[in-house]
Design a protein around this motif. Sequence first.
Motif, PDB file in Angstrom:
ATOM      1  N   VAL A 141       0.873  -1.176   0.000  1.00  0.00           N
ATOM      2  CA  VAL A 141       0.000   0.000   0.000  1.00  0.00           C
ATOM      3  C   VAL A 141       0.909   1.225   0.000  1.00  0.00           C
ATOM      4  O   VAL A 141       1.506   1.576   1.016  1.00  0.00           O
ATOM      5  N   ALA A 142       1.033   1.856  -1.140  1.00  0.00           N
ATOM      6  CA  ALA A 142       1.950   2.989  -1.239  1.00  0.00           C
ATOM      7  C   ALA A 142       1.394   4.216  -0.529  1.00  0.00           C
ATOM      8  O   ALA A 142       2.132   4.974   0.090  1.00  0.00           O
ATOM      9  N   TYR A 143       0.068   4.382  -0.605  1.00  0.00           N
ATOM     10  CA  TYR A 143      -0.548   5.552   0.030  1.00  0.00           C
ATOM     11  C   TYR A 143      -2.021   5.246   0.244  1.00  0.00           C
ATOM     12  O   TYR A 143      -2.674   4.629  -0.603  1.00  0.00           O
ATOM     13  N   GLU A 144      -2.560   5.694   1.381  1.00  0.00           N
ATOM     14  CA  GLU A 144      -3.980   5.470   1.643  1.00  0.00           C
ATOM     15  C   GLU A 144      -4.502   6.578   2.536  1.00  0.00           C
ATOM     16  O   GLU A 144      -3.884   6.934   3.545  1.00  0.00           O
ATOM     17  N   SER A 145      -5.622   7.141   2.148  1.00  0.00           N
ATOM     18  CA  SER A 145      -6.316   8.144   2.966  1.00  0.00           C
ATOM     19  C   SER A 145      -7.808   7.909   2.808  1.00  0.00           C
ATOM     20  O   SER A 145      -8.242   6.931   2.198  1.00  0.00           O
ATOM     21  N   SER A 146      -8.605   8.807   3.333  1.00  0.00           N
ATOM     22  CA  SER A 146     -10.059   8.660   3.226  1.00  0.00           C
ATOM     23  C   SER A 146     -10.551   8.881   1.801  1.00  0.00           C
ATOM     24  O   SER A 146     -11.692   8.565   1.471  1.00  0.00           O
ATOM     25  N   SER A 147      -9.670   9.397   0.933  1.00  0.00           N
ATOM     26  CA  SER A 147     -10.122   9.719  -0.418  1.00  0.00           C
ATOM     27  C   SER A 147      -9.380   8.962  -1.507  1.00  0.00           C
ATOM     28  O   SER A 147      -9.843   8.919  -2.644  1.00  0.00           O
ATOM     29  N   LEU A 148      -8.230   8.368  -1.193  1.00  0.00           N
ATOM     30  CA  LEU A 148      -7.438   7.754  -2.257  1.00  0.00           C
ATOM     31  C   LEU A 148      -6.597   6.613  -1.696  1.00  0.00           C
ATOM     32  O   LEU A 148      -6.066   6.710  -0.578  1.00  0.00           O
TER      33      LEU A 148
END
Length: 827
Positions: A744-751
């Motif tokens: 998982v390179a990047y994770e937020s509430s939107s992407l």
Amino acid sequence: MIRAIRACKTAAEERAVVRKECAAIRASINEDDQDYRHRNLAKLMFIQILGYPTHFGQMECLKLIASAGFPEKRIGYLGLMLLLDERQEVLIDLNHSNQYIVGLALCALGNICSAEMARDLAPEVERLLQFRDPNIRKKAALCSIRIIKKVPDLAENFINCAASLLKEKHHGVLITGVQLCADLCKVSSEALEYFRKKCTEGLVRTLRDVVNSPYSPEYDISGITDPYLHIRLLKLLRILGQGDADASDRMTDILAQVTTKTESNKNAGNAILYECVETIMSIEDDGGLRVLAINILGKFLSNRDNNIRYVALNMLMRATTLDAQAVQRHRATILDCVKDSDASIRKRALELLYLLVNENNVKPLIKELIEYLEVSDQEFKGDLTAKICSLVEKFSSEKIWYIDQMLKVLSEAGNFVKDEVWHALIVVISNASDLHGYTVRALYRAFLTSTEQETLVRVAVWCIGEYGDMLVNNVGMLDIEDPITVTECDAVDAVEVAIKRHTSDLTTKAMALIALLKLSSRFPSYSERIKGIIVQNKGNLVLELQQRSIEFNRILQKHQKIRSALVERMPVLDEATFSGRRAGSLPTAISTSSGAPSNLPNGIAKPATAPIPDLLDLSSDDVPAPSSSGGDFPQDLLGVDLLPTLAPSGAGKPPKASTDVLLDLLSIGTSLPVQTGSSASDILSSSQHDKAPFANFNGLASLSSHSANATSPVNAAPMMDLLDGHGPGPQKPEENGQAYPSLVAYESSSLRVMFNFSKQPGSPQTTLIQATFTNLSSNVYNDFLFQAAVPKFLQLHLDPASSNTLPASGDGSITQNLKVTNSQHGK
């Protein structure tokens, strides 16, 4: 010939005349012309002085020396000294019946004597030291000096002869005898001890006779009898008295007599007094005589002659190590010299005054120096400012006095203040919690009147950003202050003036942007105006200012909840750590394996290696070194060392989230734990340290406050170097048939961004990455664009994305392939 040469208009004409004359001289030499041989040699000497080669006529010197007549011998010996050197073999006759010819031979020997000649002719010269004629004894003494310098082993042969010369009545012989004794003392400790025991009394008696001698027209210069002999005797006494209390005691009376009887209104008298002072400073004395000597130097400082004042200042600098209290009495005169029109005297007087400052006199002296700083020449302000700042920092017992004096210096000569000085001032201000209000008000007043001083503007902007609410609300008002009314609008105006000054440099403007961001939290009602000022720099040609403007604007627009935590006041900076680093006693960086010590400013642990290279290659051409952090940190996929994740001061553990690895890639090695407000504000306010380094705000990382807490579903992946194939495990994934785990390179509430890795068979240096982008928000993302950057030693190939529209709510995704090739594979 001389007239013809001087009449030449050009160098070419002169060379033509010289060539013609040299041709005529050669012809005369070939004809063996006896009548004109001495005249030809005189011509050759003049040509030699002009710098032309005359080697063809050197043998004529020896022929003239062998001649019977005195005029020919005189020219011959003169030519010998000019045209030949000690490497030539010559015949010198010291046994001639004519004393004048012997004198010529001694002069030649004193000029071109080699070590071999010295050994051969030393007995003859020693014999001539007892010659009946004083002129020969004088020349023999000077020749002896050359001999002992060439062959120090022969010094003991001349000790007794030199001692006998000290009893001479003829001043010419006596002065050469004194010089011979001085040189003997330098090359022979045996001679030094002999003269101390046998000759000190005689020298003192001779000097007394010279001082008290009546007027003698033969030796009188400006009413003083033979000042040259005075000086030579004093120099020899200095050599004898240095390090010997008995010899020093025997000469104290005559030295006191010389200092009191010699007139100082003539240059000859001043020369004797200076030499006497230097002798007093060099011998062993109880202190009374030194006070007398220092008083003489004090009188020299009032002399109109700049040379006399300069040598007096030089001598007083030496005297401070012997009797600083006596020099202190002349402090006012020295201070006047600091204001002198002569640059050399100003600089030397400032250095002397710097040595005289102590805890008792620092305040009046600093006051005088700052007053002079206002009217001093521009070229002198740099030296004067550096000395004032150093003294204030060294002797400040009260922080309020330190701050007041530094503000005066910044107001008068802020452009001459070095970076480490205003950095130190900020450290002191941050530690003086009870003076924050007083300081920001004083800086605000100074800023209004001295906006042209760059360092004053920087410190003022920093303080307004940190303590702007104290400025507006008059917090911490002291009795010594005059009341001042400053509105929130006035504070913002001041920072706006700083950022819009055309003379402000990049550091000042960057600090002003950070101050505006902080004031947006301090003054919520002016948030929109501040936002407008910041937005004006979105198109700035300077990339750093443009980046700050965009990032700060994003914080103001999208992140109101975390803004107050981001722009909290700077934590108190550790004075001891800063002073130690400034003095070079502490390392400037901490190894990544040591965690984040709580005693460092902001609790940030910096790597011991060079800073992480810019992935866009904007600042470094160096290939990054392999990571030395061992198993404590996830390996960077691109083989670049990572800065440790910022953590609260109690945490020294390595980060666990592999998401941070890629965040480091995207934000050039910085991931922000938002919940620790002080650390975040440290990044925002990092311009207050080490020449205002610029904060790294990652546009992608700042979209979410949860990025630093994201956890990786894979625990085994981080330790593998996917691009180099040098993981710590015993097997490579492709060797045992296993696939590389997804990340998982990047994770937020939107992407959410997922990376899948693979390698091509037979190409271990190439890694294939498939990036999958999923939209978790309820909004459709249009004009999708993904960009990546790598260091110079990697080659990156980006395939087009599968689409330019990212559907909402996870209903579909976009994929894009990347191929990264490591040109340093195996290294």
